[in-house]
Design an enzyme around this catalytic site. Structure first.
Site, short mmCIF file in Angstrom:
data_model
loop_
_atom_site.label_atom_id
_atom_site.label_comp_id
_atom_site.label_asym_id
_atom_site.label_seq_id
_atom_site.Cartn_x
_atom_site.Cartn_y
_atom_site.Cartn_z
N GLY C 15 0.83 -1.21 0.00
CA GLY C 15 0.00 0.00 0.00
C GLY C 15 0.86 1.25 0.00
N ARG C 76 1.21 -5.21 -5.41
CA ARG C 76 1.46 -6.47 -4.70
C ARG C 76 1.72 -7.51 -5.78
NH1 ARG C 76 -0.48 -4.78 0.41
NH2 ARG C 76 -2.05 -3.18 0.11
N ASP C 107 5.05 -4.78 6.22
CA ASP C 107 5.61 -6.08 6.60
C ASP C 107 5.52 -7.13 5.49
OD1 ASP C 107 2.92 -6.34 6.91
OD2 ASP C 107 2.98 -6.73 9.07
N THR C 130 4.08 2.95 5.51
CA THR C 130 2.66 2.58 5.59
C THR C 130 1.97 3.59 6.50
OG1 THR C 130 1.09 1.06 6.64
CG2 THR C 130 3.37 0.87 7.31
N ASP C 132 -0.35 2.88 8.49
CA ASP C 132 -0.97 2.19 9.62
C ASP C 132 -0.13 2.19 10.90
OD1 ASP C 132 -3.05 1.57 7.85
OD2 ASP C 132 -2.01 -0.24 7.19
N ASP C 134 1.95 0.10 11.93
CA ASP C 134 1.90 -1.21 12.58
C ASP C 134 3.16 -2.03 12.34
OD1 ASP C 134 1.48 -1.52 9.90
OD2 ASP C 134 -0.21 -2.89 10.09
N ARG C 176 -5.77 -0.83 9.27
CA ARG C 176 -5.69 -2.31 9.22
C ARG C 176 -6.08 -2.89 10.57
NH1 ARG C 176 -0.80 -5.39 6.36
NH2 ARG C 176 0.14 -4.68 8.31
#
Lengths: 328, 328, 328, 328
Positions: C15, C76, C107, C130, C132, C134, C176
């Site tokens: 992303g 992707r 990741d 990202t 997010d 995370d 996410r």
């Protein structure tokens, strides 16, 4: 604890910065959470001397988290530098049964707090609020992140016109005696050169660097200058100096000025203010005093107000190196 | 028509403004739509003289509608003021088989176009691109709406700090000899006073007005000053004058400067640019010349370039009146 | 070192996030600084498999530091999950004499890098990109700070209309499986309630909290919901549930969606990207591999890619507590 | 005039829009200018029925010109549709000695005003406040320009991620039954396709157009869909339909939602609001009623409220054509 805190006052002092309202809101709401009364003091120490107080409840601070400036207004007070002034201030605090004070401001404001605490043993906690980021004991002051983005976005706009016309712009940003805003906004805006008080580049080297940039094919350039730059020349003189030595450049100057102090705070500043306000009130309730709340390694910490005032606040030398690499 | 237009050149000239890229995109795409070739000329008339041309297809202008500045760069050309310069320019156009020219710029750029057309009978259409809005024959120039918002948002930020400190700010905005930006951004930002070239308020009256505002309880004030203001004093002198006469005010100055020329164009400017670009190409294809595309009563219209250059562009007196009422 | 790094490839994968372009720019410029060649790979691993490469010099990355998205595009790649796909990718790298790879992504992208390194002993360095946040081993991922501000500013706008109409809004933000965006943007926007995956509040308690807020005189409310919230209900079902149980509320839903992935990066993200890009290239030149560059305690650090992938990334529980206090 | 207007009430009604506060401010300040008293009514007609009134002076509206939403709140009132409701409302107006009413809202709000005026011969002036721009008798409603920019800026952000991933986005914007926002924000954002109620493109043609765009080398696309689109499918169904018929596209949906109603008004909206507020009060003072203030050909004009309600508000067909040319 014998003297449980029952009423806390909060004020903003010195130069205003985005996030001060978020911090006021946090102090007021945290007081409400702990069922401690809260009073706002208008115009910093001057309002304290004049007894310009207002009761604040959770509802008083509805819908202010996103507002620039400070609803409590700010000021500098010469009178508070006198014992007579501080005595009046103390009497107003006592009269209102206030037993703790949160001061949101910079080092001048903290100095006032320390002196006041020394004289009257009155509990004082500081929250660092200034766009300049020049306070020891915190990696970020309130308003700094917002000011960085305001300055950077203005430079982005200047870049549009600079590159349309192949011009060289000298852009002065705020920061008092520190280069934090200049260095970070400069790197963020992709400036070709950044002049900060912490590093005396020398006019010769700046010229060399601009000439190299020109040779490498760059047709426009931005030089970001911290207001406290130590080159011995102000931004207009710098521009003149370059124009004389590089007549091939069409040079312009822009001083961003006070717009850097305003605007809606960024998410970072609002969250930081919320965290700092909670901590400040909890410190007072825990019987602490003479501490500044800060952010260190992403955690909320405390520093003795004395150290916060005297400590040296260093610029990140690694970022200077990154800046050099980016503009090679 | 004997001489069907087969290849159109487009350029930006004079001071850049937001929306120029949107207009370039529109010209290029409209050419593609009508299967007319399109060439971009870098740096306005100077690039025309130097033959600094580039072939443009619909893909050349992908993803530029939102960008400030101009991908074709802009410049002022002294050489184009000479017959020799124009001769070189004409030869380059012929060499590239270009039979029509779209000039995006202000009145100086249009004057160049008219002279060029007179000498070489070369079809020229103008698109008014300047933040100053000082072109006759269009209610809005490209970039004006964006500049208004940029100036106003900067003043909004200054208001935050002004009202936190009870200060009086003099804010200088752009506009060359016209007060459009000052008047509209001033009304939009809720300025207490607006000084524009079209109205000589007189220093006395300004002072009177500020004193009245102070008496009515206002503690902070913003005075917006057009750069072309005719008070005989620049913005720093104005500030000094007020400081001397109203020592109760803490006065500051901010000159917004070149950031007003940059930034991503507003929706209005992007849509206007799209409409004007279509019309400009269609006029050339229809065999027209020496016209400026404009917006009048919300419709796309045309005006003789001569008139666009000479015509007087009046400020809206009703808005001046509204401004007076708002600040009473 | 026997195998001096002479050519580095950089790509963006997974992303996209704001700041990816700033990181590409930094990698390319740092290569130029160290006189190391640099190649860009389009569309992540898929482009690597297809040999979709482009030579990059310092000039290739002019004027991209402020742009959202990624000029190298992202994707992707299922094919890269197969040994055949990775073999093709490796052969393209060898063919172009590339001896080091910088992967900007999340990741999933790092997992691809680790597998690839295991098979071909090819030096890989990761930069966490990202929105997010995370990723273990860094306090901030690239794009996170920008996404926070984008989400928060959207909620600020929703707040305007919510409070005009005394409405309750459920606003879903991205993230996410993590609640970083929801928690920080929620606190920043002054949300009355924040639902995140890391804390199962329970529908009953949310209802209780909203009722309390209503009783305390609040007429409008914002509930920020992380997309990965574990309440078992999506944001529309939550709204319905509250509407049924609190008919006095006029409930609305807003899903902020993909706009959170775009936009010009904040100063923080641009500076972070610049720092990370320098470090990534220097690590490769120093003969390092399988590391992720991160920010920890405001310093640039490294973490084994394996740990970055497996490590648990915890939300700041103190901030949850601050959030509770703010909304009491 | 026998019945000199001495006290004017102002309220906002129906869906809120940016600029309503600027209009309230203008009404209040114009009343102050003419030494006419002014009262604010909370929550539109519902507040009128309940007597929820507040006295307003020039100071009540300090620092609101830039604020989204409405400080007077807004609502829809079923009770006002009954004679009993209107009777209560009238009695409250009489009780407060109010002799004129300014209603800021859309056609539903104006209908209420006309009915009320018919029954009680009470002077009513309307100011068109809605983001949808669907009111006859004005080229621009208050809030429309702001909503255009909000929608367009969100699409700009979506474009960043769309082009990084070669995706097709369907973006739904507001506008009730009208396509003004979709058409203008779509053209401004450079959308590849725009679906509006005023033009039934047909699903086949949309598909054809997207395929053509794909063939021409565009790898990402934005389709802007007006919420009132008449294709018979909502935005999710449209996305599904395209995904089935163009499997090569990775399709995503974003519904911009209520953020389009909020935010600080643009300069255009603030200036328009200021002008309209002055005119509305002056009309009442001049003994006029049942009129809507509008902007036509850049001038402030008036239209019978009846006509404003019934009139058909047409979209600019020329802009549709421009849009087609831009996306060829």
């Amino acid at each position: 604890m014998g003297n449980k805190i029952k009423k806390i006052a909060v004020m903003t002092s010195g130069g205003d910065s985005p996030g001060m309202n978020s911090a006021i809101r946090s102090v007021v709401r945290t007081c409400a959470y702990y069922r401690t009364e809260c009073v706002g003091i208008y115009r910093g120490y001057q309002g304290m001397i004049e007894g310009d107080f207002i009761t604040m409840t959770a509802r008083s601070v509805n819908n202010i988290i996103h507002k620039g400036g400070t609803i409590l207004k700010s000021a500098r007070s010469k009178e508070f530098m006198t014992p007579e002034g501080r005595k009046k201030a103390y009497e107003h605090l006592k009269e209102h049964k206030i037993d703790g004070l949160v001061v949101i401001g910079g080092d001048g404001s903290f100095t006032g707090g320390v002196v006041f605490n020394n004289e009257y043993n009155f509990p004082v906690i500081g929250i660092p609020g200034t766009i300049d980021n020049d306070i020891y004991g915190t990696s970020h002051t309130l308003g700094y992140d917002t000011a960085l983005n305001t300055a950077m976005e203005a430079i982005d706009k200047i870049r549009d016109t600079a590159s349309s016309h192949n011009r060289l712009f000298f852009v002065e940003v705020m920061g008092r005696d520190a280069g934090f805003i200049a260095l970070n906004a400069g790197v963020g805006a992709g400036a070709e050169e950044i002049l900060i008080p912490e590093e005396d580049l020398g006019l010769e080297r700046m010229l060399e660097s601009l000439k190299k940039s020109k040779r490498s094919g760059k047709s426009s350039s931005i030089v970001v200058v911290a207001e406290g730059d130590k080159s011995g020349k102000n931004v207009y003189q710098l521009a003149e100096y370059v124009e004389e030595n590089m007549p091939e450049y069409d040079v312009r100057v822009s001083v961003l000025g006070h717009m850097q102090r305003g605007g809606s705070p960024t998410c970072f500043d609002r969250v930081l203010a919320s965290r700092m306000g909670v901590k400040a009130v909890e410190l007072l309730i825990d019987g602490k005093s003479n501490l500044m709340v800060g952010l260190q390694n992403d955690k909320i910490t405390t520093t003795d107000l004395d150290n916060a005032i005297k400590g040296q606040c260093d610029i990140d030398m690694e970022l200077l190196r990154v800046s050099d690499i980016m503009t090679t």
